[in-house]
Design an enzyme around this catalytic site. Structure first.
Site, PDB file in Angstrom:
ATOM      1  N   PRO A 259     -50.556 -41.916  -5.641  1.00  0.00           N
ATOM      2  CA  PRO A 259     -50.559 -41.006  -6.550  1.00  0.00           C
ATOM      3  C   PRO A 259     -50.830 -41.430  -8.196  1.00  0.00           C
ATOM      4  O   PRO A 259     -50.506 -42.490  -8.267  1.00  0.00           O
ATOM      5  CB  PRO A 259     -49.028 -40.293  -6.547  1.00  0.00           C
ATOM      6  N   GLU A 260     -51.602 -40.444  -8.874  1.00  0.00           N
ATOM      7  CA  GLU A 260     -51.884 -40.871 -10.324  1.00  0.00           C
ATOM      8  C   GLU A 260     -50.709 -40.698 -11.042  1.00  0.00           C
ATOM      9  O   GLU A 260     -49.677 -39.676 -10.672  1.00  0.00           O
ATOM     10  CB  GLU A 260     -53.190 -40.570 -10.697  1.00  0.00           C
TER      11      GLU A 260
ATOM     12  N   LYS B 129     -47.109 -44.622 -13.546  1.00  0.00           N
ATOM     13  CA  LYS B 129     -46.842 -44.308 -12.111  1.00  0.00           C
ATOM     14  C   LYS B 129     -45.418 -44.591 -11.922  1.00  0.00           C
ATOM     15  O   LYS B 129     -45.168 -44.937 -10.432  1.00  0.00           O
ATOM     16  CB  LYS B 129     -47.868 -45.203 -11.120  1.00  0.00           C
TER      17      LYS B 129
ATOM     18  N   ARG C 284     -61.147 -51.575  -4.940  1.00  0.00           N
ATOM     19  CA  ARG C 284     -60.792 -50.530  -5.042  1.00  0.00           C
ATOM     20  C   ARG C 284     -62.300 -49.792  -4.996  1.00  0.00           C
ATOM     21  O   ARG C 284     -63.151 -50.290  -5.473  1.00  0.00           O
ATOM     22  CB  ARG C 284     -59.954 -49.904  -6.159  1.00  0.00           C
TER      23      ARG C 284
END
Length: 264
Positions: free
Chosen positions: A2-3, A52, A253
């Protein structure tokens, strides 16, 4: 993972659901039993997010620090709650609602000193009113590291993840491989302002929305896929110029960009 907008949205929700009242806390899974016992019956004074990270502040100066990581998730029910299902790390029950937390990377009791140390390690969070974009610029403007990497470094900028990284660089026509030191201050100011506005939309709407209305056409990917400029659109035509969106890997990523719109 989740951002940041997701954590801020959760903080607001938990403040509405539980803030200012005693919370019944337990750890059905058993991995947070001692921590849950400490906060059980205490008043939740404030729920807030830093990047986060989610913080629940209780009376008696007790703080629960939560990092969802890749697999963490809250689920909500109206009371009375059903029996716990699965590995519920933390169950919080208020007057009208309850939530179960499963699979977080971290769920632990923090002291104020530990919170201070956490915040000191984080860059500015675009969703916090006390954020100072100059702190991020001080690091970006001196770094030879690619801006695509810097935006994902939580020590530089807190809360930005892969989707916002890909989309914000496209919106400002910046190649993700460009060294941070090669950005102009005006470019950074525009990125910061845009992140603030886009992430606020994410908090309000509960999903990431980055496409300008005039560009919102073409593929939909299905109901569960994001509508985006470049994120997860490798091989599809750019919504602006028509070139094929490219994909690579940067610091383990996935990276997405348009070779024409983001040539420099």
């Amino acid at each position: 993972m989740p951002e940041g907008h997701t954590l801020h949205r959760l903080a607001r929700l938990h403040q509405r659901r539980f803030g200012g009242a005693p919370v019944e806390a337990s750890s059905p899974q058993g991995r947070f039993t001692s921590g849950a016992a400490l906060i059980d019956g205490l008043v939740l004074e404030k729920a807030e997010a830093w990047g986060k990270h989610l913080l629940h502040r209780y009376e008696s100066d007790l703080i629960v620090h939560i990092h969802l990581g890749l697999y963490g998730k809250f689920t909500e029910q109206a009371v009375p709650l059903d029996d716990p299902v699965g590995a519920v790390r933390l169950r919080m029950v208020g007057e009208k609602y309850g939530v179960d937390l499963r699979g977080p990377t971290a769920c632990e009791i923090y002291t104020e000193q530990q919170v201070d140390a956490l915040v000191a390690r984080l860059g500015p969070d675009p969703l916090r009113k006390d954020a100072d974009p100059d702190r991020a610029w001080a690091r970006i403007s001196k770094s030879r590291t690619a801006i695509g990497t810097l935006l994902m470094d939580q020590k530089v900028l807190a809360g930005v993840g892969n989707v916002y990284r890909a989309e914000i660089l496209f919106r400002h026509e910046i190649n993700p491989m460009r060294p941070g030191k090669d950005l102009d201050r005006s470019e950074w100011d525009a990125i910061w302002f845009d992140l603030v506005e886009l992430m606020k939309i994410g908090v309000r709407r509960g999903r990431i929305i980055t496409i300008r209305p005039e560009d919102d056409h073409g593929d939909t990917y299905g109901a569960r896929r994001p509508r985006s400029y470049v994120y997860r659109r490798q091989g599809y035509p750019c919504r602006v110029c028509g070139a094929d969106i490219l994909h690579s890997v940067m610091q383990a990523r996935n990276l997405f960009w348009c070779p024409v719109c983001q040539a420099t």
